[in-house]
Every structure is written in C-alpha cells, then in structure tokens.
Design an enzyme around this catalytic site. Sequence first.
Site, mmCIF file in Angstrom:
data_model
loop_
_atom_site.group_PDB
_atom_site.id
_atom_site.type_symbol
_atom_site.label_atom_id
_atom_site.label_comp_id
_atom_site.label_asym_id
_atom_site.label_seq_id
_atom_site.Cartn_x
_atom_site.Cartn_y
_atom_site.Cartn_z
ATOM 1 N N SER A 127 0.750 -1.181 0.051
ATOM 2 C CA SER A 127 -0.010 0.089 0.024
ATOM 3 C C SER A 127 0.994 1.286 0.015
ATOM 4 O O SER A 127 2.054 1.317 0.762
ATOM 5 C CB SER A 127 -0.868 0.026 1.111
ATOM 6 O OG SER A 127 -1.640 1.197 1.475
ATOM 7 N N TYR A 170 -1.970 0.260 10.624
ATOM 8 C CA TYR A 170 -1.858 -0.424 9.078
ATOM 9 C C TYR A 170 -0.691 -0.299 8.135
ATOM 10 O O TYR A 170 -0.198 -1.226 7.509
ATOM 11 C CB TYR A 170 -3.281 0.236 8.294
ATOM 12 C CG TYR A 170 -3.395 -0.007 6.978
ATOM 13 C CD1 TYR A 170 -3.966 -1.545 6.626
ATOM 14 C CD2 TYR A 170 -3.118 0.821 5.876
ATOM 15 C CE1 TYR A 170 -4.269 -1.948 5.387
ATOM 16 C CE2 TYR A 170 -3.415 0.347 4.476
ATOM 17 C CZ TYR A 170 -4.094 -1.021 4.138
ATOM 18 O OH TYR A 170 -4.273 -1.315 2.907
#
Length: 246
Positions: free
Chosen positions: A142, A155
């Site tokens: 990501s 995250y």
Amino acid sequence: MLSLHGKIVAITGASGGIGEATARLLARRGAAVVLSARRGERIDAIARGIREEGGRAAACVVDVTKSEDVRRLVATTVDEYGRIDVLVNNAGIAPISPLADLDTEGWAAMIDVNLRGMLNGVAAALPAFRAQGSGHLVSIVSVAGLTVSPSMAVYAATKNAVRTVHEGLRTESTDGVVRTTAISPGYVRTDLADSMAEPDVRELTRRTMDAMGIPPAAVARAVAFAIEQPGDVEIGEINVRPTVQA
C-alpha cells in the site's frame, strides 16, 4: 512478446476486489489460476466463470492467518497444475482508527492478516520454489506505508513490514531462483473500507474511493506486468495510484 501463457498463479484474497480482478485478467492472458479466500462459495463461482470463458481456474478455501491453510493452497496448486510459478499475497484488512482509540483487537487482526498472512505465504511457497528451481512472490502492499496518514499508523506499519520482508528475501535470493515484487496501490474502488472500525474514517475513505479510486483492474495489470517478465528480470516495486492522488 511477453506472455503469461502457461504460468501457474495462486492468489489469496481472491473473492473480490484486486484479487478477483487479478485472477480474471491473468486467466484471460493464458495463466492457470488458483483462487483462495475464506468465502468458498464466492471463489467457486468466480473460478467457474473463468472456466466457462475458456480459462483454467481452481478454488481453495483459505484463511491466511492459518499456516496450514496456506500450505494447503500451495499443495493444491501443485497437485492441480504440477507446479506453482507465482504466489500473489493479496489478502488484507484495514480496521484503521486513531491510536488513541486503543483498538488493540484491530491492531492484532491487521498484524495477523497483513503481515503474518504474508509470512505464511513465504513459508508455504518458498520450499516449492526452491524445489522446482524458480518462483515469484508478489505482495499487494500500500502507498499508505510511504506517507503515513492519521489513523493509518498500525496499518502502514504492517505494510512496511511486508516491504521489509520482501527486501530481505530479495537479498537472500541472488541465485536467481526466487523473484519478489511489492505492489503498492493508492485508492482503489474495493470494499476495503468495510473493515474499518471507526465510522468517520470509514465514511471518509468510502467517499474518497468513490471520488478518485481507480478500478481493481489497474492493479491487476501491474501484477501481470511484473510476472510476465523473463526470468532474469525482477520488478522489485510498483506504485499504482490515481493520477489525482496527493
């Protein structure tokens, strides 16, 4: 002309979003795919649709937090098609919230799925890659790990940990047997926001995805580009995001 014809690819998190788009694209381009996810009925239906269109596809129910499940995915792929050329680690969750919320269960879940799930993939696939003399590990990471935004700390940490593992595996694989690729999407129109615990963050993410998100097929094309390269070429990292994303 580069080609995916004959490639054998196993994909985690393939019941929707990027995983499903990747399975469909690779199959259309000549690869055999094994879809895995926890939703058995969904991956069975996708695999059946691929076969009806003339592609090769199988399905295997997998929870990536369970090492035995991921080993079974690799074994199923080898049993079905004789080998495994690529493992795409795509399964991921994002129950993000500000650190001050102290959502320790959400933190643990992200570590279990995003990081430990990827490590389970390494542990399952690496012996097969070594035994057959080649293999390619692709992980969907990501851009959240490149620029850490509020509510994204844990995250982003899991995604950066995956990035680190990839670099470590690359440095340990200079014999040319194993290739690694980390693909970092920006905003993509998927259901990832559904796993976000904090309502305001979830709604903001959904609105942003709707406004600027790219389709999952854009990331699937990046996966295809990486794995169709000849064996002496490694695409180490790709960032794929909307042109308008800051």
